[in-house]
Motif scaffolding. Structure first.
Motif, PDB file in Angstrom:
ATOM      1  N   UNK A   6       0.734  -0.896   0.496  1.00 12.84           N
ATOM      2  CA  UNK A   6      -0.016  -0.160  -0.020  1.00 12.84           C
ATOM      3  C   UNK A   6       0.907   0.988   0.162  1.00 12.84           C
ATOM      4  N   UNK A   7       2.027   1.201   0.824  1.00 16.50           N
ATOM      5  CA  UNK A   7       2.843   2.222   1.031  1.00 16.50           C
ATOM      6  C   UNK A   7       3.848   2.025   0.000  1.00 16.50           C
ATOM      7  N   UNK A   8       4.736   2.679  -0.416  1.00 15.29           N
ATOM      8  CA  UNK A   8       4.571   4.626  -0.543  1.00 15.29           C
ATOM      9  C   UNK A   8       4.131   4.805  -1.375  1.00 15.29           C
ATOM     10  N   UNK A   9       4.441   3.863  -2.416  1.00 14.87           N
ATOM     11  CA  UNK A   9       3.421   4.351  -3.744  1.00 14.87           C
ATOM     12  C   UNK A   9       2.038   4.056  -4.106  1.00 14.87           C
ATOM     13  N   UNK A  16       4.251  -0.765   7.788  1.00 15.15           N
ATOM     14  CA  UNK A  16       4.005   0.249   6.335  1.00 15.15           C
ATOM     15  C   UNK A  16       3.547   1.077   7.181  1.00 15.15           C
ATOM     16  N   UNK A  17       2.376   0.744   7.509  1.00 15.18           N
ATOM     17  CA  UNK A  17       0.615   1.908   7.343  1.00 15.18           C
ATOM     18  C   UNK A  17       0.606   1.975   8.546  1.00 15.18           C
ATOM     19  N   UNK A  18       1.057   1.491   9.729  1.00 15.08           N
ATOM     20  CA  UNK A  18       1.744   1.939  10.996  1.00 15.08           C
ATOM     21  C   UNK A  18       2.168   3.340  10.979  1.00 15.08           C
ATOM     22  N   UNK A  19       3.536   3.590  10.040  1.00 13.53           N
ATOM     23  CA  UNK A  19       4.488   4.270   9.599  1.00 13.53           C
ATOM     24  C   UNK A  19       3.736   5.597   9.339  1.00 13.53           C
ATOM     25  N   UNK A  20       2.870   5.251   8.296  1.00 11.79           N
ATOM     26  CA  UNK A  20       2.679   6.376   7.201  1.00 11.79           C
ATOM     27  C   UNK A  20       1.080   7.245   7.773  1.00 11.79           C
ATOM     28  N   UNK A  21       1.386   8.167   7.465  1.00 15.64           N
ATOM     29  CA  UNK A  21       1.411   9.228   7.589  1.00 15.64           C
ATOM     30  C   UNK A  21      -0.143   9.466   7.382  1.00 15.64           C
ATOM     31  N   UNK A  22      -1.323   9.786   8.010  1.00 11.32           N
ATOM     32  CA  UNK A  22      -3.126   9.369   7.826  1.00 11.32           C
ATOM     33  C   UNK A  22      -3.439  10.044   7.122  1.00 11.32           C
ATOM     34  N   UNK A  70      -5.873   8.154  11.900  1.00 12.60           N
ATOM     35  CA  UNK A  70      -5.069   7.340  11.773  1.00 12.60           C
ATOM     36  C   UNK A  70      -5.198   6.017  10.732  1.00 12.60           C
ATOM     37  N   UNK A  71      -4.853   5.442   9.945  1.00 16.58           N
ATOM     38  CA  UNK A  71      -5.271   3.891   9.196  1.00 16.58           C
ATOM     39  C   UNK A  71      -5.639   3.486  10.043  1.00 16.58           C
ATOM     40  N   UNK A  72      -5.570   2.664  10.738  1.00 22.14           N
ATOM     41  CA  UNK A  72      -6.177   2.016  11.925  1.00 22.14           C
ATOM     42  C   UNK A  72      -7.762   2.902  12.007  1.00 22.14           C
TER      43      UNK A  72
END
Length: 318
Positions: A252-255, A289-295, A301-303
């Motif tokens: 899903x991330x980074x692109x 990676x999802x947890x670390x990505x900017x929401x 948060x993405x969660x």
């Protein structure tokens, strides 16, 4: 780690299914080296480790139809009863998307009734095509009419395209063939008017939409030209695509998610692990990676975002 994720893209692989699929010629499904291992306890361990509250279980490719309608009906029923049993035994941890014996329409209508009325299914899982019958095919109209009547959640899952022997170039088909077959069947549904005729179905597109986000404007332009002799479709292709849901399974991330957010609002995104076809170490890494990505918004948060989206989606389903 806080709990709460709802995983809309999670697979099970009971032994009886693997044995039957292998006997039907799928020892190396979709060009993979073999079948992944799956067990209830390993799945629960992955969920507990990553804060996944509930996983909506479904069958992946190659599905349940290996060429014989009667055998497909029997296998889909066995798979659906098995999955419903897990959801019944672990009601807070598992939900169930029923498999249908497509392209057998009569058998699929029978299984829809059984799955929803007897097994309390949370939705259905449809492959992007079965034996070359893609989801915009007119033959499937009775199936979508019934799913629309039931306001069903419809989870799409890719499979190898009909041309895979030429297009895959000897490589595993999930790498890119899945991505383009997703775009192929979603485009077919849009062009054929499936989504406009059946506005009550709630479609989940996997893997961040596959190639759909970057092709949306191109699809829209060709659709307006292709259908120019008819009354212009309302809504247009981009508007239809904006009304679907998209899971974040895979890279899903980074692109991929940033590209998807150029097409849809954040309230259309859902979490997906793709376990067990994505092995545990990769699933762990994707979730990290999802947890670390900017929401997408301050204070979320993405969660929290994807969980709220999933609860809203399933609470709106009778």
């Amino acid at each position: 780690m806080s709990s709460g994720l709802i995983d809309v893209h999670a697979h099970l692989l009971p032994d009886f299914y693997v044995q039957q699929a292998t006997a039907a010629g799928h020892a190396h499904p979709d060009g993979m080296g073999g079948w992944p291992s799956w067990s209830l306890h390993a799945h629960l361990d992955l969920m507990d480790r990553n804060g996944i509250e509930t996983a909506m279980l479904s069958m992946s490719s190659p599905g349940v139809h290996f060429g014989d309608d009667r055998a497909a009906r029997l296998l889909s029923r066995r798979v659906n009863e098995y999955t419903a049993g897990l959801a019944r035994d672990y009601p807070e941890r598992f939900g169930a998307f029923a498999s249908l014996p497509l392209p057998d329409v009569e058998g699929s209508l029978e299984e829809i009734a059984f799955a929803f009325d007897e097994l309390d299914a949370d939705g259905v899982a449809l492959l992007t095509h079965t034996h070359g019958v893609y989801l915009g095919d007119q033959r499937l109209e009775p199936v979508f009419a019934e799913l629309d009547r039931r306001r069903a959640v419809v989870f799409l899952h890719p499979t190898s395209p009909v041309c895979w022997k030429q297009s895959a170039l000897g490589r595993p088909r999930p790498m890119v063939e899945y991505i383009f077959d997703t775009a192929r069947t979603v485009t077919d549904m849009v062009m054929a008017g499936v989504l406009t005729r059946h506005p009550n179905i709630k479609v989940i597109v996997p893997h961040c939409g596959g190639a759909v986000p970057v092709l949306a404007d191109r699809i829209n332009e060709f659709m307006s030209q292709f259908l120019r002799s008819q009354q212009p479709p309302t809504p247009d292709a981009v508007q239809q695509l904006c009304g679907l849901y998209y899971d974040m399974a895979g890279t899903a991330f980074p692109r991929q998610v940033p590209a998807l957010l150029k097409l849809v609002d954040p309230d259309r995104l859902l979490f997906g692990s793709d376990y067990c076809w994505t092995p545990s170490p990769l699933a762990d890494a994707h979730i990290a990676a999802i947890d670390a990505a900017e929401p997408p918004a301050v204070g979320t948060t993405w969660r929290s975002l994807t969980t709220a989206n999933a609860k809203r989606l399933f609470q709106s389903t009778p």
